[in-house]
Scaffold this active site. Structure first.
Site, PDB file in Angstrom:
ATOM      1  N   TYR A 201      30.085  32.835  41.815  1.00  0.00           N
ATOM      2  CA  TYR A 201      29.516  33.693  42.874  1.00  0.00           C
ATOM      3  C   TYR A 201      29.888  35.152  42.675  1.00  0.00           C
ATOM      4  O   TYR A 201      29.083  36.044  42.921  1.00  0.00           O
ATOM      5  CB  TYR A 201      29.983  33.218  44.255  1.00  0.00           C
ATOM      6  CG  TYR A 201      29.456  31.834  44.567  1.00  0.00           C
ATOM      7  CD1 TYR A 201      28.112  31.626  44.863  1.00  0.00           C
ATOM      8  CD2 TYR A 201      30.291  30.723  44.530  1.00  0.00           C
ATOM      9  CE1 TYR A 201      27.614  30.359  45.121  1.00  0.00           C
ATOM     10  CE2 TYR A 201      29.808  29.451  44.789  1.00  0.00           C
ATOM     11  CZ  TYR A 201      28.471  29.274  45.075  1.00  0.00           C
ATOM     12  OH  TYR A 201      27.976  28.009  45.325  1.00  0.00           O
TER      13      TYR A 201
ATOM     14  N   CYS B  76      22.992  23.726  48.952  1.00  0.00           N
ATOM     15  CA  CYS B  76      24.412  24.105  49.003  1.00  0.00           C
ATOM     16  C   CYS B  76      25.307  23.110  48.260  1.00  0.00           C
ATOM     17  O   CYS B  76      25.386  21.937  48.627  1.00  0.00           O
ATOM     18  CB  CYS B  76      24.863  24.206  50.455  1.00  0.00           C
ATOM     19  SG  CYS B  76      26.633  24.554  50.613  1.00  0.00           S
TER      20      CYS B  76
END
Ligand code: GSH
Length: 304
Positions: free
Chosen positions: A171, A38
């Site tokens: 994203y 992450c």
């Protein structure tokens, strides 16, 4: 919730201030949960290492590959940096959220800054956690701030620009469901990288000039994942970062700083992206890159 919505830029629910009345800064009281895959969690690992909080705030690194049951805290990620979670009977991050806030139904995202004294979550928003770490470092350890008064407006602008023009579009392109959406975010990403490359050509060392700031801590984790993951997984394949000379030099410069390069585990990043249950699979549209010479088929290197 569609599985494909996961690992977009999550909105977060815990926004308390470390070193406040309720959460005074005390050695060994707070605990950080992250995962190597992450990029948001990576920011907090960088700051913790950079300003010497490693002896004060413990760290548990979850398994990089997220499963449908959430981040696994069962000590499967082996690293000298990671210690077993102090909440020994809890093996998954969603249960830490439930312990902190019974009835919590939101996303159980990393990073989490947890208070072991009250069993509550102090904060789960990376940009706030790193700003709070910076404050502690400057107020308690006389560390040079990464958020100096005279640069705060510029740093805030650059952080917003990175979020809106690079990070969110990465994203959105990656999880797009149609050609048009993918294409518009694809263009945004590469426009932003060109702008950043040009900017770094002027500032030379770091994003805001000659000193490292919070803007660099925001930038590095996403850019460092680009060539290995986003380029193919999210079909952001017009260019590689290596094609941008100023960004390449900048990333080399940051990578040499132990808190940056030393907290990166590129193999875990790749496994975390390519093996997780919640990443995009083959879609219904054609990748737009890489850009190739129409005669030789050789990928074109950008000249900016
Ligand atoms: N806005 C958050 C975003 C954190 C985030 O998106 N974390 C993702 C991993 S990259 C996550 O843990 N998602 C888990 C889930 O939604 O179940 C921050 O900056 O801290």
């Amino acid at each position: 919730m569609s599985t494909n919505d996961i690992c977009h830029v999550e909105t977060t629910s815990f926004h308390n201030e470390l070193d406040s009345k309720d959460y005074p800064f005390e050695k060994d009281r707070y605990w950080l949960y992250t995962s190597k895959v992450c990029p948001f969690a990576h920011r907090t690992e960088i700051m913790r290492a950079l300003i010497g909080l490693t002896d004060y705030i413990g760290l548990t690194i979850a398994d990089a590959v997220q499963t449908e049951q959430g981040w696994d805290l069962g000590n499967r990620y082996k690293s000298a940096d990671s210690a077993p979670s102090p909440i020994t009977d809890i093996k998954r991050l969603p249960d830490i959220y439930k312990l902190a806030a019974p009835g919590y139904t939101g996303r159980a995202s990393v990073p989490v800054l947890f208070d072991t004294k009250t069993n509550t979550i102090v904060n789960n928003e990376s940009s706030e956690i790193i700003r709070q770490f910076d404050q502690i470092a400057t107020q308690q350890f006389e560390h040079t701030t990464l958020y100096p008064d005279d640069k705060q407006t510029l740093i805030d602008e650059l952080i917003t620009e990175l979020a809106d023009e690079l990070i969110t579009p990465i994203y959105r392109a990656g999880f797009a469901k149609d050609q048009k959406t993918y294409q518009s975010y694809f263009e945004k990403v590469f426009t932003c990288l060109t702008k950043l490359n040009n900017r770094l050509g002027e500032t030379e060392s770091f994003i805001t000039g000659d000193s490292l700031t919070l803007a660099d801590v925001h930038a590095y984790p996403h850019i460092v994942r680009f060539d290995a993951a986003y380029h193919s997984l999210y079909r952001l394949n017009k260019h590689f970062i290596r094609d941008y000379p100023n960004i390449t030099n900048y990333m080399k410069r940051l990578g040499e700083i132990p808190a940056f390069g030393g907290t990166l585990d590129i193999q875990a990043v790749k496994e975390g992206y390519f093996l997780a249950w919640n990443q995009p699979t083959e879609g219904n549209f054609t990748p737009l890159g890489p850009e190739v010479n129409p005669r030789s088929g050789v990928a074109i290197t950008v000249n900016t």
